[in-house]
Design a protein around this motif. Structure first.
Motif, mmCIF file in Angstrom:
data_model
loop_
_atom_site.group_PDB
_atom_site.id
_atom_site.type_symbol
_atom_site.label_atom_id
_atom_site.label_comp_id
_atom_site.label_asym_id
_atom_site.label_seq_id
_atom_site.Cartn_x
_atom_site.Cartn_y
_atom_site.Cartn_z
ATOM 1 N N HIS A 119 7.799 -34.941 9.212
ATOM 2 C CA HIS A 119 8.740 -35.270 10.276
ATOM 3 C C HIS A 119 9.460 -36.566 9.961
ATOM 4 C CE1 HIS A 119 6.126 -38.246 12.371
ATOM 5 N NE2 HIS A 119 5.238 -37.616 11.647
ATOM 6 N N LYS A 120 10.524 -36.810 10.691
ATOM 7 C CA LYS A 120 11.484 -37.811 10.279
ATOM 8 C C LYS A 120 10.892 -39.218 10.135
ATOM 9 C CE LYS A 120 16.053 -39.621 11.131
ATOM 10 N NZ LYS A 120 15.533 -40.968 10.998
ATOM 11 N N ALA A 121 10.107 -39.648 11.122
ATOM 12 C CA ALA A 121 9.605 -41.031 11.089
ATOM 13 C C ALA A 121 8.839 -41.302 9.799
ATOM 14 C CB ALA A 121 8.711 -41.294 12.288
ATOM 15 N N MET A 122 8.081 -40.319 9.357
ATOM 16 C CA MET A 122 7.311 -40.514 8.142
ATOM 17 C C MET A 122 8.195 -40.430 6.904
ATOM 18 S SD MET A 122 4.367 -41.332 9.015
ATOM 19 C CE MET A 122 3.110 -41.206 10.276
ATOM 20 N N LEU A 123 9.145 -39.508 6.921
ATOM 21 C CA LEU A 123 10.056 -39.407 5.772
ATOM 22 C C LEU A 123 10.860 -40.692 5.617
ATOM 23 C CD1 LEU A 123 11.421 -35.762 5.920
ATOM 24 C CD2 LEU A 123 9.803 -36.723 4.297
ATOM 25 N N ASP A 124 11.112 -41.375 6.750
ATOM 26 C CA ASP A 124 11.885 -42.618 6.682
ATOM 27 C C ASP A 124 11.240 -43.635 5.758
ATOM 28 O OD1 ASP A 124 13.909 -41.818 8.238
ATOM 29 O OD2 ASP A 124 13.248 -42.832 10.077
ATOM 30 N N LEU A 125 9.915 -43.605 5.660
ATOM 31 C CA LEU A 125 9.211 -44.578 4.814
ATOM 32 C C LEU A 125 9.586 -44.411 3.345
ATOM 33 C CD1 LEU A 125 5.663 -44.359 6.431
ATOM 34 C CD2 LEU A 125 7.198 -46.314 6.571
ATOM 35 N N GLY A 126 10.073 -43.229 2.980
ATOM 36 C CA GLY A 126 10.441 -43.015 1.579
ATOM 37 C C GLY A 126 11.920 -42.710 1.396
#
Lengths: 416, 305
Positions: A119-126
């Motif tokens: 999901h987006k919040a986690m993908l944001d980290l990369g």
């Protein structure tokens, strides 16, 4: 001579045939004491799903710094692995230097990527500049580890564990009076700067803004003084981190402030005592306002143009960051898998049964970025901070305002 | 016409010397004037900025302090102990070979492996050194304030206390190095003609000390110059032990941040080739000065035989 040549010919043909059978994906990861068990759990499942791929593990990186550095060297030497695990705050430099490959083409080819739990919040980290480069693999937060038998000597139980750093210092004094030589260890040496960022985020202050190092703020001084109070108030010994973990596992220490990542390793190694983890203390009674996310993410660094090779690397990368692969991260370490599907479906009952690993999950709303020090000197800046913090532990620096000025100047000089 | 054959004789050696020795040094000097970082496409010329840093920053001040402390503890002690051990063994009829082997063992062992053994020995709580010291608690030894303090809480973290670290590392350096000097001195001692001792005795040098002062020591002159120089160079080069004990940071408060480790930290760990090359050049300069002094001494002062 003729026979020798023939024999060599056979050997070559044999290796070529073996290579055709299996696609070899080269893979590098850090912290073998935490992750060896994780990959041992994942590999059989991966081989069952992808029998034609072989994962070749390279020598593990000793730390995130070592990992980044190894990749930079390998990029120059031209022998990069296909997939590498890098600290969350070290992805940027590899993207900047063009070593990490964008994952967008692979994501586009996946039919239902979001359904796999990314999901987006986690993908944001990369994500860097609208493109996903890294898929987070494991997320950690700082937590408090307590040896309840030792804590009981000073009258502490699970209901009144320290909530602020001042409480921690008081607990140290009580424990020392109760005859505990080494009451506490505070993990200042985790990758050299993570706990500094923890104290900064505790006050809702980023450590780096743009290219500016923020230690020269009021919050910076509070962070340094808090550390000094902890170190001197607890008379903390300057243990190397491996011996600190060993001391805690052996039952010598009452309290240890460390990343949740080690819960799995401590549980496996610890002697006969009750381990409780609890929320990371705050500077004020309200608790921390934020905490830096630790952990690592998988980057694709393959230099191959062969679509089959890339597909195999992607298959591995996707397998370890989703589904059963991601769930094994939580089962074997204290890390949280940054994958919704893994967390909510596969691990539904897991945290109720493993309360020591649940503290970090409770702290998830506080999750902030683990900030990078931009530019070529990023690693050198980390080292300067490490040296400064060590100087507080060893008692070399007594005037925190002076240290604040010195560190700010030297780090800023490296970032400009 | 003069033959050009000589070019064919010296040519290969000259070419090799240039390719293997001189050109890399020149490249290092060139790199030290830039801010090249591994993995970058290019680099900027920064002049003497890297050198200015080495001589102004507190980190590098610690580097020089650590290096010189190590060198000036280890060199005199390894030379002194080496000479002492050689004289004792030389005077022995039997068992000489046995002692030779024992003292030479640490030299043959890989220092990095030995470092791991020492790390166990110096472990703050379970190490043999501190647990042996704890056995002495409650005896007359507690009259010594330092010892009493250790008993009250814990004995020092030998490797992680900034007041002890460099001395502990130096101690291991001495332990490891003096056997090598002993062997060199033994070779020197066997080359002294015995007639000289007889002559000295006839002239009235009957005491052992006189014989040492008047015959042995002067005749060991060339050996001593060589031993001292090689000890200096070896001490400047200490690295593997530091890397094994302190992979990050070079010891508590950088108190064991020796030059070789600094080169490694900057050039290899942090990829900052420019500053790493600059430290290398400074290091080379030190070694060069030592070698020149050695040549000068050998040619001037020490020709007795």
């Amino acid at each position: 001579m003729k026979y020798a040549m023939t024999a060599m010919g056979f050997v070559l043909a044999a290796t070529a045939a073996a290579a055709e059978d299996k696609i070899v994906v080269e893979f590098g990861y850090p912290y073998s004491h935490l992750f060896d068990v994780t990959y041992e759990a994942i590999l059989p499942k991966f081989y069952a799903a992808h029998p034609n791929i072989e994962i070749k593990m390279r020598a593990t990186y000793e730390s995130y710094e070592d990992g980044t550095n190894t990749i930079l060297r390998e990029a120059v030497a031209g022998n990069l692995p296909d997939v590498t695990m890098q600290g969350l705050n070290r992805q940027a430099i590899l993207v900047e230097k063009g070593i990490a490959r964008s994952l967008e083409p692979f994501i586009a080819a996946e039919a239902d990527f979001a359904k796999d739990g990314y999901h987006k919040a986690m993908l944001d980290l990369g994500t860097f500049g609208d493109e996903v480069y890294g898929l987070p693999f494991s997320i950690s937060l700082p937590v408090g580890y307590y040896n309840m038998e030792v804590m009981a000597k000073a009258g502490y139980d699970a209901t009144n564990l320290p909530a602020t750093w001042e409480d921690v210092v008081q607990a140290c004094v009580k424990l020392r009076e109760a005859g505990v030589d080494n009451p506490m260890f505070w993990g200042w040496n985790i990758t050299g700067n993570w706990f500094l960022q923890a104290l900064m985020w505790s006050q809702d202050k980023p450590t780096v803004e743009g290219n500016d190092f923020q230690l020269d703020s009021d919050e910076g001084l509070v962070a340094l003084e808090t550390m000094q109070n902890i170190f001197t108030g607890c008379e903390m010994q300057n243990l190397e981190w491996k011996s600190a973990l060993a001391s805690f596992s052996a039952g010598d220490l009452g309290m240890m402030y460390w990343s949740t990542s080690a819960v799995g390793a401590v549980e496996r190694a610890m002697g006969d005592f009750t381990l409780v983890t609890n929320e990371y203390p705050g500077i004020t009674a309200e608790g921390p306002m934020g905490l830096p996310a630790g952990g690592n993410s998988a980057l694709l660094t393959s230099t191959s143009d062969d679509p089959e090779q890339l597909a195999a690397a992607w298959a591995w990368l996707k397998f370890i960051t989703s589904g059963e692969g991601a769930a094994d991260v939580a089962r074997t370490t204290g890390y949280m898998p940054p994958n919704q599907a893994a967390n909510e479906i596969i691990l539904a009952d897991f945290y109720a049964e493993n309360p020591a690993k649940a503290t970090a999950v409770r702290q998830l709303p506080l999750l902030r970025e683990w900030q990078a020090y931009p530019g070529d000197n990023g690693l050198a800046a980390t080292q300067v901070i490490y040296d400064g913090l060590e100087g507080i532990v060893t008692g070399e620096y007594e005037d925190m305002a002076e240290l604040q000025e010195e560190l700010s100047e030297e780090v800023q000089d490296l970032l400009d | 016409m003069q033959s050009r054959a000589h070019l064919w004789f010296i040519g290969p050696a000259m070419a090799l010397m240039f390719i293997v020795l001189l050109i890399p040094i020149l490249i290092a000097v060139g790199l030290s004037l830039t801010d090249y970082s591994l993995g970058n496409q290019g680099a900027e010329f920064v002049g003497l900025e890297n050198y200015e840093r080495i001589f102004t920053r507190s980190t590098y001040e610690k580097m020089f302090v650590a290096t010189f402390r190590y060198v000036f503890v280890v060199v005199p002690l390894t030379v002194g102990l080496g000479l002492g051990a050689a004289l004792l063994i030389h005077s022995l009829g039997r068992f000489g070979d046995l002692y030779k082997t024992i003292y030479f063992l640490p030299v043959m062992a890989a220092l990095i492996a030995m470092a791991i053994v020492w790390e166990f020995a110096f472990h703050p709580t379970i190490g043999i050194i501190n647990s042996t010291l704890e056995k002495g608690c409650g005896t007359f030894l507690e009259a010594w304030p330092w010892y009493a303090k250790g008993c009250e809480r814990t004995f020092p973290l030998w490797l992680n206390d900034r007041d002890y670290a460099i001395w502990t590392v130096s101690f291991i350096g001495v332990w490891q190095g003096f056997g090598f000097n002993m062997v060199l001195y033994l070779a020197g001692l066997t080359s002294i003609p015995p007639q000289l001792y007889d002559a000295a005795e006839m002239d009235g040098a009957t005491r052992g000390w006189d014989r040492f002062r008047l015959v042995t020591w002067p005749l060991l002159g060339p050996t001593t110059v060589f031993v001292v120089t090689i000890s200096f160079i070896r001490s400047f080069q200490v690295f593997d032990m530091v890397e094994a004990f302190y992979p990050q940071g070079g010891g508590p408060s950088k108190s064991v941040f020796v030059m070789m480790f600094a080169i490694y930290e900057k050039g290899i760990q942090q990829n900052l080739m420019g500053i790493g090359a600059a430290i290398t050049v400074v290091f080379l300069a030190f070694v060069m000065v030592l070698t020149v002094i050695q040549r000068w001494l050998v040619e001037r002062r020490t020709h007795y035989v």
